[in-house]
Design an enzyme around this catalytic site. Structure first.
Site: not given
Ligand code: OAD
Length: 247
Positions: A100, A117, A128, A152, A216-217
């Site tokens: 995050n 990230h 610049c 700039c 995880n959800a």
């Molecule tokens: P994702 O959006 O891929 O996954 C979030 C996960 O959190 C999902 O599996 C949901 O089911 C779960 N979720 C949602 N609400 C929840 C809650 N209240 N408690 C627990 N789990 C919950 O997010 P990331 O794995 O962080 O990268 O994604 C990785 C990267 O992909 C990000 O950093 C971003 C994205 O594209 C870039 O932009 C480079």
């Protein structure tokens, strides 16, 4: 039962490492990328979050980032962030490695936060090198699209986050990999675990003998490798775990 088992593992941890993703901030009002209501169900990630597309048209990036940035800057930590900070304070977690860019772990009192990230709270001019607070750039988006560098006048103002097509900050990933190799417990929270190299962390930890806990959800591809999987909201599950462990 699974919550109790997770608490037991974390209570005995000496070198615990957490890996968090967008799900941990969902209850702070910041939408996730994947899963129900995720940003990538609305947009193609390559078109809004890749360096190639950003360089071709920064305004396409900022038009999406305008709303997300406003929400992220206004957000506050939720009980899930605070529970992780408490687990660090009590010596169970040595660090939180996070995908995050919202800064909410730091706001909740976590000290050792590894931003894999980058940070979305600062913006840098790719021409610049001038840096500005995201809040200042955010405030002029209504009248300036794309925003311009105050020094700039360049149009390649980019939040200091990692876009697709760019390597992760080396010091951050190396530190996280080293802590994963030493970890006895790896706690993954709110990540779909499909984006690498962040998703290498649980693999490295497992290979070094750590126990894996997934909160995880929704199911993740790593669930079958985990000692404990708690399916639920991190803002509810983590405080329960922290309460069972105590101070
Ligand atoms: P994702 O959006 O891929 O996954 C979030 C996960 O959190 C999902 O599996 C949901 O089911 C779960 N979720 C949602 N609400 C929840 C809650 N209240 N408690 C627990 N789990 C919950 O997010 P990331 O794995 O962080 O990268 O994604 C990785 C990267 O992909 C990000 O950093 C971003 C994205 O594209 C870039 O932009 C480079």
């Amino acid at each position: 039962m699974t919550v109790a088992r997770a608490a037991e593992l974390i209570r005995n941890a000496r070198r615990g490492l957490a890996l968090t993703g967008a799900g941990v901030s969902a209850e702070s009002g910041i939408p996730t990328f994947r899963g129900e209501g995720g940003l990538w169900t609305q947009y193609d990630p390559v078109k809004v979050a890749s360096i190639e597309y950003f360089m071709a048209d920064p305004s396409a990036y900022w038009k999406v980032s305008k709303d997300r940035g406003r929400v992220a800057l206004a957000a506050s930590p939720n009980p899930g962030h605070r529970a992780l900070a408490a687990l660090e304070a009590s010596g169970r977690l040595v660090a939180v490695a996070t995908q995050n860019t919202d800064g909410l772990h730091q706001d909740s009192g976590s000290h050792n936060v590894i931003e894999l990230h980058g940070s979305g709270r600062t913006v840098m001019c790719l021409d610049c090198g001038n840096r500005e607070a995201r809040s200042e750039v955010q405030a002029r988006l209504d009248v300036e699209m794309p925003p311009r560098c105050t020094l700039c006048g360049g149009i390649f103002l980019k939040p200091t986050v990692v876009l697709f097509g760019v390597p992760l900050p080396q010091p951050a990933i190396q530190q996280a990999f080293a802590l994963a190799r030493e970890a006895d417990v790896m706690l993954v929270v709110g990540s779909s675990l499909v984006v690498y190299p962040a998703a290498d962390l649980p693999l490295i930890a497992l290979r070094s003998g750590a126990q894996l806990i997934v909160v995880n959800a929704e199911p993740t591809p790593f669930d079958e490798l985990a000692t404990v999987v708690v399916q639920g909201k991190s803002g509810e599950v983590l405080p329960e775990i922290a309460a069972l462990i105590g101070g």
